[in-house]
Design an enzyme around this catalytic site. Sequence first.
Site, PDB file in Angstrom:
ATOM      1  N   ALA A 210       0.854  -1.203   0.230  1.00 61.92           N
ATOM      2  CA  ALA A 210      -0.078  -0.119  -0.018  1.00 61.92           C
ATOM      3  C   ALA A 210       0.943   1.235  -0.063  1.00 61.92           C
ATOM      4  O   ALA A 210       1.871   1.150  -0.272  1.00 61.92           O
ATOM      5  CB  ALA A 210      -0.884  -0.190   1.231  1.00 61.92           C
ATOM      6  N   ASN A 211       0.167   2.565   0.207  1.00 61.51           N
ATOM      7  CA  ASN A 211       1.237   3.648   0.221  1.00 61.51           C
ATOM      8  C   ASN A 211       0.295   4.605   1.352  1.00 61.51           C
ATOM      9  O   ASN A 211      -0.705   4.350   1.853  1.00 61.51           O
ATOM     10  CB  ASN A 211       1.370   4.322  -1.137  1.00 61.51           C
ATOM     11  CG  ASN A 211      -0.008   4.576  -1.597  1.00 61.51           C
ATOM     12  OD1 ASN A 211      -0.847   5.438  -1.264  1.00 61.51           O
ATOM     13  ND2 ASN A 211      -0.490   4.045  -2.831  1.00 61.51           N
ATOM     14  N   HIS A 212       1.020   5.743   1.444  1.00 61.16           N
ATOM     15  CA  HIS A 212       0.428   6.412   2.652  1.00 61.16           C
ATOM     16  C   HIS A 212      -0.502   7.160   2.282  1.00 61.16           C
ATOM     17  O   HIS A 212      -0.979   8.403   3.009  1.00 61.16           O
ATOM     18  CB  HIS A 212       1.630   7.456   3.129  1.00 61.16           C
ATOM     19  CG  HIS A 212       2.847   6.596   4.029  1.00 61.16           C
ATOM     20  ND1 HIS A 212       2.477   5.975   5.017  1.00 61.16           N
ATOM     21  CD2 HIS A 212       4.270   6.458   3.883  1.00 61.16           C
ATOM     22  CE1 HIS A 212       3.386   5.132   5.562  1.00 61.16           C
ATOM     23  NE2 HIS A 212       4.454   5.518   4.852  1.00 61.16           N
ATOM     24  N   SER A 213      -1.123   7.496   0.995  1.00 60.87           N
ATOM     25  CA  SER A 213      -2.062   8.206   0.596  1.00 60.87           C
ATOM     26  C   SER A 213      -3.425   8.091   1.550  1.00 60.87           C
ATOM     27  O   SER A 213      -3.928   7.276   2.044  1.00 60.87           O
ATOM     28  CB  SER A 213      -2.759   7.882  -0.620  1.00 60.87           C
ATOM     29  OG  SER A 213      -3.670   8.850  -1.049  1.00 60.87           O
ATOM     30  N   ALA A 275      -3.371   7.949  -5.566  1.00 54.67           N
ATOM     31  CA  ALA A 275      -1.999   7.481  -5.481  1.00 54.67           C
ATOM     32  C   ALA A 275      -2.041   5.928  -6.031  1.00 54.67           C
ATOM     33  O   ALA A 275      -2.126   4.948  -5.215  1.00 54.67           O
ATOM     34  CB  ALA A 275      -1.051   7.487  -4.061  1.00 54.67           C
TER      35      ALA A 275
END
Length: 401
Positions: A210-213, A275
Amino acid sequence: MSILAEKHILLGVTGSIAAYKAADLASRLAQAGAQVDVILTSAGEKFVSPLTFQSVTGRRAYTDQDLWGNEAHILHVNFGKTADMLVIAPCTADTMAKLAHGIADNLLTVTALAADCPILIAPAMDGGMFDHPATRENLKTLQSRSVLVAGPATGRLASGISGVGRMIEPAEILGHIRMALGRSGKLAGKKIVVTAGGTQEALDPVRVIANHSSGKQGYALAQAAIDAGAEVCLVTAPTALIPPVGARVVHVTSAQEMLDALLNESGDALIMAAAAADFRPKQAAKEKMKKRDGIPQIQLEAAPDILKTVSGSKSGKRRFKVLAGFAAESRNLLENALEKLQSKGLDLIAANDISAKDAGFGAETNRITLLFAGGAKESLPLMSKTDAAEKIIEHVARLLE
Ligand code: CTP
């Protein structure tokens, strides 16, 4: 500037236990910059005092005594003429019946009869009362006269039983008010598709890349487009946020799902604030990876570049008149953003320096520079993601003119 700033909202409060939630609504409206005048019916006053509303709006609250007071007959006419909207929340079955039949026997119903602004009601009553043929008829009559109806919701009622009749929550009523106020905005009649959140790429049935968005910028864009009168489709990866009232929401998880969803959508503009993953596991394990099997070697492959795919295909170009994206950069901000603007075939890109603490992923604020296909550039100062969204929507509206 918020759609509610400098708007004059009349808030009618009638005799339901949900009246206590009307204080929260009044507070939210006032905090958003609206001038809020509250009118309580005598039954409403039994649940919450005028002082409660005065304390949150900073303005005096009106009661039936004012119908016979100094300002007398002109008060309701003035209200009806100057207000941008009359919101009755909670609205009891009794007040609905009065509105439907033009009965004007208290300050609120007199005002409603004199009002030439839009009227929105948030019904609140017991399930049996809402289902009663008389209430149903009244509801139909009111809707046929363009009265906007928000709710009611299903849930636990004051009687202890569960049914349809609960007033919807203040945050949701606020969303309905924004949507109604925005109807004739710059994007009226336009359809805007917004993507938001960080996609997740499955490693196995329980783990993802995943990512921090946080999704905040995308959700703010969807709200700003609704405020401007657009029909909005929000294609969202998982987030902890509540979508704006009025948006049609398409939930997706991976970049591939986001692309597939967009290939089924069309509209005047696509704003890619999501993102989306650039890499994904070549193969997601079917079963949960076990520790005892050792540290897994994960092979990655490219995830689809969604914007490039949409702008690169003929059908994609036909699908959206304006394509806007974001460039999340930790170095060489403008150079990289310009390269993305060109290579992804965009009309507009918002360059976002994610190395700053007060901008980018998770922050409440953003500092962006807008680059346009024609070569123009606009640097925006540090501002809330809500204000940044409004600016971007203004530009999208201009590009669509
Ligand atoms: N984007 C996309 N598909 C992807 C990744 C990104 O459509 N798989 C979109 C984003 O929504 C954004 C724009 O492309 O509007 C730029 O995203 P960004 O992450 O800044 O750049 P990338 O193209 O992913 O390139 P890099 O990560 O190498 O900077």
